[in-house]
Design an enzyme around this catalytic site. Structure first.
Site: not given
Length: 507
Positions: A287, A361
């Site tokens: 990130k 996920r």
């Protein structure tokens, strides 16, 4: 916080602060003609001494009863209370129990700002609400307001409310009010547990420590709890979950909590699944540095489940509930998974990992499958899953997806009780096409557009035909700015709605 109910006449009630709620009965603005009626303030508590004490203030127009507006009166004439707080609940035509809950929170925040440690809230009369719902709203709002995130300041001052009293109108069912207050406090304090966990920095809440917090809560509330680590993941062949944790020196935690009330042998078994990434660097798909420190909040879904299980234990719905939390750190290292790797999930489905920052996920895929294996007949998950839901809905609504209309009706009913804002987003089959992989059963990202829906569609692959609700709370789990009824920082979003979803099956 000590809670009390009293039926003492308001004029004789000795308290540090008496909060009274009011609405504006003036008609709404006529936008076509550009006219705005002057506020017409109506107190929601009928009392002659109170009316006399506020007559001059109301006549001055200084208090308009706007939503969450407060006005403090010192030594109100003719009353034993040291301070009187007028609290606005907005337009009478739009008054709801949820407006009252926020107004109660605004009252407590105003008290805390003045270092007042004891407060009394006057229960409104009638307004079309039963006394249980009213007392519950007041208790819930007050408890949530009694929280600040500044845990680690060396000069932190404890401003928490020591005593909360509800003043009952005449002929009020005290037992019903007490039951409502007890429910509201249980919900509010459980929501604050969620917020406390989300607020913890990554060095003070690793997956192992999150497991310890879950075990502590379960021991206090009489719930079963098991916390597993790497060996269990390998035993269950949770390759999708394991792929996320392999880059970190911190071991993962697979947390299983169970609530089994008497008389719940038959009927649905509800599975609550939470994403528990205690720090998300993005892995090798790193990130940007800007705001990465907020990624301690990436376990807000897991925290919502821990708070929900606490509230469920206290409220005792007659339905079995299982909660599965998949907790890990997502870190870059020589051991970390790489973009392009293929992982095998618990159900044997192969996943091409194109972006290691789409890790939530991956852990949820195995968590949902495991909840089904444990016997869940209906599933709900919560996760700070996608930036895409933030782009779509901002910080106002959280996203919700559902594969079953009956499960959706239960969640809609839950929202009616919780007052939280969720917006249903699509799960059209076309989104599945965006997840096709040339080398595996599915890839973990679907391209630039429709990211919240493709993430939900990815999860749908692992629930099969099981009724399932997916909550994407990425845009609402953290508040950069305070509200009149709530501090900035972790919001505790989804926990109340999850509890009400569970209770809707038990009714």
């Amino acid at each position: 916080m000590k809670t009390t109910l009293v039926s003492t006449p308001l004029a004789q009630l000795e308290t540090e602060l008496l909060a009274v709620f009011a609405t504006d009965t003036a008609p709404a603005a006529d936008m076509a003609n550009g006219t705005q009626a002057s506020p017409q303030v109506q107190l929601l508590t009928r009392d002659a001494a109170l009316d006399a004490a506020v007559k001059t203030i109301l006549a001055s127009g200084d208090f308009k009863a706007e939503a969450n507006e407060t006005l403090l009166i010192h030594a109100p004439q003719g009353m034993a209370a040291r301070r009187l707080l007028l609290v606005g609940a907005g337009k009478q035509a739009r008054f709801t129990v949820h407006a009252l809950r926020k107004a109660a929170g605004s009252a407590v925040r105003a008290a805390r700002a003045k270092n007042i440690r004891e407060a009394t809230l006057a229960i409104p009369q009638s307004q079309g609400l039963d006394v249980t719902a009213t007392a519950r709203a007041l208790g819930h709002g007050a408890a949530v307001a009694d929280f600040d995130p500044d845990f680690y300041r060396s000069d932190r001052k404890d401003k928490s409310l020591q005593s909360l009293t509800l003043a009952l109108p005449e002929a009020t069912d005290a037992n019903a009010a007490e039951a409502g207050l007890r429910e509201g406090i249980a919900l509010g304090e459980s929501q604050n547990l969620t917020r406390t966990l989300v607020n913890e920095p990554g060095n003070r809440l690793t997956p192992t420590l999150l497991g310890e917090q879950a075990k502590k809560m379960c021991a206090e509330q009489g719930l079963r709890c098991q916390v597993y680590s790497s060996e269990k993941l390998h035993e269950l062949k949770m390759g999708s979950f394991w792929s996320v944790t392999q880059g970190s020196d911190e071991p993962p935690a697979l947390i299983v909590m169970e609530y089994t009330p008497e008389g719940a042998a038959e009927g649905p078994v509800l599975g609550l699944v939470g994403k528990g990434i205690t720090f998300d660097s993005g892995g090798l798909s790193l990130k940007p540095a800007d705001s990465m420190e907020k990624m301690k909040y990436d376990m807000a879904g897991a925290a919502a489940m821990i708070g929900a299980m606490r509230a469920i234990a206290l409220l005792k719905p007659r339905i079995k509930v299982i909660s599965v939390i998949c907790s890990a750190e997502n870190m870059p290292s020589g051991k970390a998974q790489k973009p392009g790797d293929v992982q095998i999930s618990m159900i044997g489905k192969s996943i091409e990992v194109l972006n290691t920052d789409a890790e939530g996920r991956l852990v949820l895929a195995d968590g949902l499958a495991y909840a089904k294996q444990l016997g869940a007949t209906h599933l709900i998950d919560a996760a700070t899953l996608t930036g895409a839901v933030m782009v779509a809905l901002g910080g106002v609504n959280a996203g919700v997806f559902c594969n079953d209309e009956e499960a959706w009706q239960h969640f809609e009913a839950a929202l009616g009780q919780s007052g939280e804002k969720f917006w249903r987003l699509p799960l059209d089959e076309e989104y599945r096409e965006m997840l096709r992989s040339p080398i595996a059963d599915i890839k973990n990202v679907g391209g630039r557009y429709g990211g919240a829906s493709t993430a939900a569609m990815f999860l749908k692959e692992f629930v099969g035909d099981t009724p399932w609700v997916h909550l994407d709370i990425a845009g609402t789990a953290w508040m950069d700015e305070a509200k009149p009824w709530m501090s900035s920082g972790p919001s505790g979003i989804a926990m109340p709605s999850i509890v009400e979803w569970v209770r809707s099956f038990a009714r």
